[in-house]
Design a protein around this motif. Structure first.
Motif, PDB file in Angstrom:
ATOM      1  N   UNK A   1       0.780  -1.227   0.145  1.00 47.65           N
ATOM      2  CA  UNK A   1      -0.100  -0.070  -0.005  1.00 47.65           C
ATOM      3  C   UNK A   1       0.856   1.211   0.122  1.00 47.65           C
ATOM      4  N   UNK A   2       2.048   1.051   0.562  1.00 48.20           N
ATOM      5  CA  UNK A   2       2.551   2.289   0.869  1.00 48.20           C
ATOM      6  C   UNK A   2       3.463   2.615  -0.401  1.00 48.20           C
ATOM      7  N   UNK A   3       3.661   1.571  -1.396  1.00 45.96           N
ATOM      8  CA  UNK A   3       4.189   1.922  -2.788  1.00 45.96           C
ATOM      9  C   UNK A   3       3.225   2.014  -3.892  1.00 45.96           C
ATOM     10  N   UNK A   4       1.789   2.044  -3.300  1.00 42.74           N
ATOM     11  CA  UNK A   4       0.867   2.293  -4.444  1.00 42.74           C
ATOM     12  C   UNK A   4       0.605   1.074  -5.268  1.00 42.74           C
ATOM     13  N   UNK A   5       0.865  -0.334  -4.730  1.00 41.28           N
ATOM     14  CA  UNK A   5       0.622  -1.159  -5.502  1.00 41.28           C
ATOM     15  C   UNK A   5      -0.916  -1.590  -5.453  1.00 41.28           C
ATOM     16  N   UNK A   6      -1.311  -2.361  -6.486  1.00 44.72           N
ATOM     17  CA  UNK A   6      -2.844  -2.899  -6.631  1.00 44.72           C
ATOM     18  C   UNK A   6      -2.999  -3.616  -5.310  1.00 44.72           C
ATOM     19  N   UNK A   7      -1.873  -4.360  -4.792  1.00 41.33           N
ATOM     20  CA  UNK A   7      -2.202  -5.704  -3.752  1.00 41.33           C
ATOM     21  C   UNK A   7      -1.442  -5.181  -2.464  1.00 41.33           C
ATOM     22  N   UNK A   8      -2.154  -5.225  -1.468  1.00 43.17           N
ATOM     23  CA  UNK A   8      -1.711  -4.852  -0.006  1.00 43.17           C
ATOM     24  C   UNK A   8      -0.779  -6.042   0.380  1.00 43.17           C
ATOM     25  N   UNK A   9       0.229  -5.752   1.178  1.00 35.51           N
ATOM     26  CA  UNK A   9       1.274  -6.857   1.573  1.00 35.51           C
ATOM     27  C   UNK A   9       1.492  -6.497   2.995  1.00 35.51           C
ATOM     28  N   UNK A  10       0.508  -6.556   4.000  1.00 39.29           N
ATOM     29  CA  UNK A  10       0.714  -6.296   5.447  1.00 39.29           C
ATOM     30  C   UNK A  10       1.695  -7.252   5.979  1.00 39.29           C
ATOM     31  N   UNK A  11       2.631  -6.998   6.746  1.00 46.88           N
ATOM     32  CA  UNK A  11       3.517  -7.700   7.669  1.00 46.88           C
ATOM     33  C   UNK A  11       3.444  -7.320   8.858  1.00 46.88           C
ATOM     34  N   UNK A  12       3.828  -8.131   9.908  1.00 48.18           N
ATOM     35  CA  UNK A  12       3.990  -7.709  11.376  1.00 48.18           C
ATOM     36  C   UNK A  12       4.906  -8.653  11.895  1.00 48.18           C
ATOM     37  N   UNK A  13       5.644  -8.410  13.387  1.00 53.27           N
ATOM     38  CA  UNK A  13       6.131  -9.305  14.025  1.00 53.27           C
ATOM     39  C   UNK A  13       6.137  -8.896  15.465  1.00 53.27           C
ATOM     40  N   UNK A  14       6.217  -9.950  16.385  1.00 50.83           N
ATOM     41  CA  UNK A  14       6.170  -9.860  17.841  1.00 50.83           C
ATOM     42  C   UNK A  14       7.237 -10.478  18.572  1.00 50.83           C
ATOM     43  N   UNK A  15       8.338  -9.976  18.787  1.00 46.14           N
ATOM     44  CA  UNK A  15       9.543 -10.857  19.446  1.00 46.14           C
ATOM     45  C   UNK A  15       9.452 -10.186  20.919  1.00 46.14           C
ATOM     46  N   UNK A  16       9.704 -11.361  21.862  1.00 47.82           N
ATOM     47  CA  UNK A  16       9.880 -11.077  23.249  1.00 47.82           C
ATOM     48  C   UNK A  16      11.246 -11.972  23.599  1.00 47.82           C
ATOM     49  N   UNK A  17      11.922 -10.998  24.422  1.00 46.49           N
ATOM     50  CA  UNK A  17      13.441 -11.686  25.003  1.00 46.49           C
ATOM     51  C   UNK A  17      12.870 -11.663  26.509  1.00 46.49           C
ATOM     52  N   UNK A  18      13.250 -12.636  27.236  1.00 47.94           N
ATOM     53  CA  UNK A  18      12.853 -12.687  28.849  1.00 47.94           C
ATOM     54  C   UNK A  18      13.869 -13.518  29.432  1.00 47.94           C
ATOM     55  N   UNK A  19      14.134 -12.729  30.531  1.00 47.53           N
ATOM     56  CA  UNK A  19      14.960 -13.598  31.587  1.00 47.53           C
ATOM     57  C   UNK A  19      14.249 -13.486  32.780  1.00 47.53           C
ATOM     58  N   UNK A  20      13.596 -14.578  33.073  1.00 58.80           N
ATOM     59  CA  UNK A  20      12.992 -14.590  34.298  1.00 58.80           C
ATOM     60  C   UNK A  20      13.606 -15.612  35.058  1.00 58.80           C
ATOM     61  N   UNK A  21      14.130 -15.411  36.467  1.00 56.45           N
ATOM     62  CA  UNK A  21      15.020 -16.096  37.260  1.00 56.45           C
ATOM     63  C   UNK A  21      14.508 -16.087  38.692  1.00 56.45           C
TER      64      UNK A  21
END
Length: 736
Positions: A573-593
């Motif tokens: 969509x940002x590039x004005x294409x006829x097809x949308x290409x949504x992407x996402x990511x969710x990363x969690x790093x945890x040191x629970x001790x």
């Protein structure tokens, strides 16, 4: 912002002094999810432990707190506490149904001021279907694997009358499935594939805005949930799980949970001007549940043994054969019959004003709340023959196994002021709660004194706590914003643990977070958050379903440090294409001790040791991985949409002693225990395809766990349990 919302919208996340997420209807329904565990994967900093494969009994952790039955987070629906007894027993067996929601809000570090009582872990607020602004409705009909049938229908309208504006909504949600497990047959029992559930949820809302009282509005909501599930606590032996993870032993065929929940509220909104609002709410929730399930077993003439120990081989192959229905023995089933009530009144005020160059948005709230849990339980003993049939049943009298009531009455107050100076907002606040507990135990011995209050009861205790905090939000010109804060959190024990000889201390936390948000002009959004939380007097609840051990204990100190990174963009969509290409990511790093050694051995006898038993300083917190990653993307045309989500879980220890080898997984009594060991790593991919037939009709198809990954998702309540295998569904959505 209405009092029943926590964040309000995706755009409002940018104004928070801490990390939070807002998921709208499309985020929930894109993959056809009805399991809160699947939805929460999109949010960094949130860990889930699957138990039944459908999300009926979620175990959610925010930033490394215990996953035990949501007991360390505050769960709300439309801004009202939804746990059956939020103070007396927050780890109860009800959670709002994800599939009927219009949105879900999650607030982490900055939630301690406005929301309670459990403030060490954060809050989740479910947003039910709102009353529409005009005549409209929606129907979603879906069918899939294991005869999984789902229907969600709502319709509403708004009318102008001489008396004022009247708006209403009616809704019904239905789901039933046979389940994905199969109960073994024996020489005397043909087996069964009925391991699923049936759920029905009607709901209605009515709103009235009187013409004679401008700025006033009254709203009432009534909802009901009826759930019957053929679910069990019993898992499998390690070998049997690896051979067939969707198997269930014949001894679990009698297990069933039956729950009913009624939720109501009456709200009054008063908004005389944009600078002032006052919302008053009366609420009443009623919940009952009876989970009739296998509790333990014994060889003929022997002593009853813990299911976790039997599955680990502690009591020999003969005890395992009893669970399989291949040997004679006794099965003891417990009717966990419990009733809950929660009611209260709360008032929330918002006022905006200025003092010199400073702007203020002052929020204050007060709540009076009362809830209780009442247990009236009994045991039945089934005498099983060598063919797996039942020769006789010895029924226990109701109330003879457990007979007690715990009550909590609470006064809660908070004040928070958002002080603005240019691009910088500083938000100090304070929460105060006073909780008065009453614990009553009644005679369980049949006879003239049965059901009478025992000597030494009722027991009482009052707990007061303050939870201060301060946060900031800095939004200079441009696309970058900064935020952070320091907050004190508290998690309180229940009446039975706070009173009498136990006198448990409240669990406390001191949390710090700092982060940045980037919102690009081309639609790119990024959030990076560092957090650190120190927990003191960690409370390990007594319920076996959450990994507890029959008594609740203060288990010591925990340090949890981590990094949360989220990203979203649509380059098409940002590039004005006829097809949308949504992407996402969710990363969690945890040191629970663990920051101290844990001596949570329980009282001896059965499987009373909690999963924190044997934990040593520096060991990892059970069920919390070092990291996890969710990524997703799609292709969107004018009439169609293809979506893919992938989630990787690298595995985690099931207990605080951090054992990998089941043969070394001994509890504090030195017994082998099937809860000890590791949760498997897994990689799950879900796909969905949507096609719009007309403006008001669309088709959808979904595949969950595309590669049919088999994995141990949990080792509690008793032994290895599987995640849901590959499943398919197809449906139609209509709007009108």
């Amino acid at each position: 912002m209405p009092a029943y919302v926590v964040i309000g919208s995706r755009a409002a996340v940018d104004l928070l002094p801490g990390s939070g997420s807002f998921l709208d209807l499309d985020d929930i329904t894109a993959q056809g999810y009805d399991d809160i565990n699947q939805v929460m994967r999109r949010i960094p900093g949130v860990y889930t432990r699957q138990e039944d494969g459908f999300g009926l009994f979620p175990n959610i952790s925010i930033r490394g707190v215990s996953t035990t039955r949501n007991s360390k987070i505050s769960v709300m629906e439309d801004g009202i506490l939804s746990s059956p007894a939020p103070y007396a027993n927050p780890a109860a067996y009800y959670t709002p149904t994800t599939g009927r929601m219009a949105g879900i809000e999650v607030l982490k570090g900055s939630s301690q001021i406005r929301f309670g009582p459990q403030t060490t872990g954060g809050i989740i607020n479910y947003l039910s279907t709102p009353i529409p602004l005009r005549q409209s409705g929606r129907a979603l009909i879906q069918y899939g694997s294991d005869r999984d049938a789902r229907a969600h229908v709502w319709y509403g309208d708004r009318h102008q009358t001489e008396a004022g504006t009247v708006a209403w909504l009616v809704e019904h949600y239905y789901r039933s499935t046979d389940g994905f497990k199969t109960i073994d047959g024996t020489a005397a029992f043909p087996g069964s594939d009925q391991t699923g559930f049936r759920k029905q949820e009607p709901m209605g809302k009515l709103r009235f805005e009187p013409a004679a009282l401008p700025g006033h509005a009254f709203e009432i909501k009534i909802g009901y949930t009826d759930l019957v599930a053929d679910e069990t606590y019993l898992g499998l032996t390690e070998a049997d799980f690896r051979a067939n993870p969707t198997r269930r032993y014949a001894s679990s065929r009698f297990d069933r949970i039956d729950t009913r929940q009624t939720r109501t509220y009456l709200r009054h909104h008063f908004d005389p001007s944009p600078d002032f609002s006052l919302t008053s709410t009366l609420y009443y929730n009623k919940f009952s549940r009876s989970w009739y399930k296998l509790h333990d077993a014994r060889v003929v003439g022997g002593s009853f043994r813990s299911l976790s120990e039997i599955l680990a081989g502690q009591h020999g192959q003969g005890a395992i054969d009893i669970l399989r229905g291949e040997a004679a023995g006794d099965l003891r089933l417990r009717n966990n019959n419990r009733n809950y009530r929660a009611s209260g009144a709360e008032v929330n005020l918002r006022r905006t004003f200025e003092t010199g160059d400073l702007s203020h948005r002052l929020e204050m709230g007060v709540r009076l709340h009362e809830d209780y849990e009442d247990r009236f339980q009994n045991d039945d003993v089934y005498r099983q023959n060598s063919l797996g049939g039942i020769d006789s049943i010895t029924r226990g009298m109701p109330g003879t196994q457990d007979n007690r009531r715990g009550t909590a009455r609470a006064l809660a107050f908070f004040v928070e002021d958002r002080i603005g100076f240019g691009d910088l907002d500083v938000i100090p606040g304070l929460r105060y709660e006073r909780i008065r507990y009453t614990n009553v135990r009644r005679n369980t011995t049949p006879g003239p004194d049965f059901n009478t209050t025992l000597p030494g009861f009722p027991q009482r205790r009052t707990i007061d706590y303050f939870a201060p905090g301060i946060g900031f939000n800095y939004r200079p010109e441009g696309n970058l914003g900064w935020f952070g804060g320091v907050y004190r959190g508290v998690a309180v024990p229940g009446p039975g643990d706070a009173t009498g000889g136990a006198q448990l201390r409240e669990e406390t936390s001191l949390s710090f977070e700092a982060g940045l948000r980037f919102r690009g002009d081309d639609g790119i959004t990024t959030e990076v958050v560092f957090f650190h939380t120190r927990f003191d007097d960690l409370i390990v609840p007594d319920n076996i379903g959450g990994g507890g051990g029959g008594i609740t204990e203060n288990a010591g100190r925990v340090n949890s440090t981590g990094l949360e990174v989220s990203f979203a963009a649509d380059p098409g969509r940002a590039s004005g294409w006829a097809v949308g290409t949504p992407v996402y990511s969710a990363l969690t790093l945890t040191r629970a001790r663990l920051a101290s050694d844990v001596e949570a051995a329980g009282a001896g006898g059965a499987a009373v040791e909690s999963i924190f038993s044997g934990g040593r300083k520096g060991n990892k917190i059970p069920n919390i991985p070092d990291w996890q990653l969710q990524v997703g993307g799609g292709l969107e045309g004018e009439r169609w949409r293809l979506i893919a989500d992938a989630f990787y879980f690298p595995g985690a220890y099931g207990t605080a002693n951090n054992t990998r080898n089941l043969r070394r997984g001994r509890d504090a009594d030195g017994e082998l225990d099937s809860r000890f060991g590791r949760l498997d790593r897994y990689f799950v991919v879900d796909l969905s395809l949507h096609y719009r037939l007309t403006e008001n009709a669309s088709l959808r198809g979904t595949v969950e766990n595309l590669f049919d990954w088999e994995y141990v998702s949990s080792r509690i309540p008793h032994g290895p349990r599987p995640g849901r295998p590959r499943s398919f569904s197809a449906g139609v959505e209509l709007t009108f």
